[in-house]
Scaffold this active site. Structure first.
Site, PDB file in Angstrom:
ATOM      1  CB  SER A  52      60.724   5.023 -15.481  1.00  0.00           C
ATOM      2  OG  SER A  52      59.158   5.353 -15.862  1.00  0.00           O
ATOM      3  CG  ASP A  84      52.104  21.654 -11.131  1.00  0.00           C
ATOM      4  OD1 ASP A  84      52.611  21.677 -12.185  1.00  0.00           O
ATOM      5  OD2 ASP A  84      51.115  21.782 -10.744  1.00  0.00           O
ATOM      6  CG  HIS A 109      50.041  23.891 -14.411  1.00  0.00           C
ATOM      7  ND1 HIS A 109      49.166  25.071 -14.616  1.00  0.00           N
ATOM      8  CD2 HIS A 109      49.967  23.614 -13.282  1.00  0.00           C
ATOM      9  CE1 HIS A 109      48.693  25.422 -13.281  1.00  0.00           C
ATOM     10  NE2 HIS A 109      49.081  24.640 -12.581  1.00  0.00           N
ATOM     11  CB  SER A 253      10.832  20.636 -16.278  1.00  0.00           C
ATOM     12  OG  SER A 253      11.358  20.480 -14.893  1.00  0.00           O
TER      13      SER A 253
END
Length: 328
Positions: A52, A84, A109, A253
């Site tokens: 890595s 994932d 997750h 506005s």
């Protein structure tokens, strides 16, 4: 009844202080959360595969880096900070064989647990701490003394203290400064995917493209179209982020406001909501996850083709030139 919001007073770092915590992976979330936890006084080690490129980065930041399996053996809490669809293969070969009773698997997750790409043994604690923002923002906010809100969830709790551990982790990364909500792996996964696909990424991208194309096809300058449908979007979103939709409306506005409330619902109408429900069902049924896993296994050819198509959209060429000029 409103959901309870957990803050600093509800979390105690002592539930991590005597633990060895391994962060497996050193990408956006792994990098950010590891640094925040280290600076919160937590013992963090990094697990990576032998070749890595992140090994030297993590080492220079003062972390003890080792092979993934060795990190899992040493750690009490193992944060799988991996994409994932990569979690399953890493878990099977380098994590699961070294899990023993009392250890905790932590994810940011719920995808892998909810769609059962991994199934930790019942004697393993399984928790989630999901910051609601990318790793870079988790890190930036922590440095500023702030935090990114987060969700926590408990999937398995044989040790009977997993919620305290999850809150401690959330505090260590700075999230209890901003507020933490409790959820389930199912709720986090399905709502996260829905938000990404219909609003935050897919919906916004498609809306911008359609607006740009409509103006250019009618003879307006591409540069003007870019400013109107993309550049100014940040200003509006920032206002919504700070003060909500009504707060945003109080800052624009009267003409813009009238166009908002009178025309907006004609563009994003009941037919859009109907298709959103179809997308949600696609997620709830597991079909999206299956489609994505099949795409991944086949080499992601369609995925890359769709990305390339987006990169070649005329708004990208116009935007690059205008942003380059803005930086001068």
């Amino acid at each position: 009844m409103p959901a309870k919001i957990f803050t600093n007073k509800d979390a105690q770092l002592k539930y991590l202080k005597d633990k060895c915590c391994a962060v497996i992976g050193f990408g956006s979330q792994g990098h950010a959360q590891a640094l925040n936890l280290k600076e919160s006084g937590i013992n963090i080690i990094i697990g990576l595969y032998p070749k890595s490129k992140s090994r030297s980065v993590a080492s220079k930041l003062g972390f003890k880096v080792m092979d993934t399996a060795e990190a899992v053996k040493r750690a009490d809490i193992i944060f799988l900070a991996l994409p994932d669809l990569k979690i399953a293969s890493v878990f099977e070969t380098e994590v699961a064989p070294y899990l023993t009773r009392g250890k905790t698997i932590l994810l940011s997750h719920g995808f892998a647990i909810h769609y059962k790409t991994i199934s930790p043994k019942k004697e393993i604690n399984v928790i989630m701490v999901a910051p609601k923002g990318p790793g870079s923002i988790v890190r930036q906010q922590f440095i500023k003394g702030k935090g990114v809100p987060a969700l926590i969830a408990i999937h398995q709790d044989p040790s009977q203290n997993s919620k305290k551990v999850a809150l401690a982790w959330a505090k260590g990364i700075g999230s209890t400064r901003a507020g933490v909500l409790e959820t389930t792996f199912r709720e986090e996964t399905e709502t996260d995917l829905f938000g990404e696909q219909t609003i935050l990424c897919g919906g916004i991208s498609a809306l911008i493209h359609a607006g740009f194309e409509t103006l250019v096809e009618q003879g307006y300058q591409p540069e003007i179209a870019y400013f109107e449908v993309l550049h100014e979007l940040k200003l509006t979103v920032d206002l919504i982020h700070e003060s909500g939709i009504s707060g945003m409306r109080s800052s624009i506005s009267e003409t813009a406001k009238y166009g908002d409330v009178a025309v907006g619902p004609k563009i994003i109408d009941a037919s859009v909501k109907k298709r959103m429900k179809q997308v949600l069902h696609h997620i709830q049924s597991g079909q999206f996850a299956q489609d994505w896993m099949n795409e991944y296994k086949k080499g992601r050819k369609n995925y890359h083709a769709l990305l390339k198509k987006g990169e070649e959209h005329p708004i990208e060429t116009v935007g690059k030139r205008l942003r380059k000029n803005r930086k001068k």
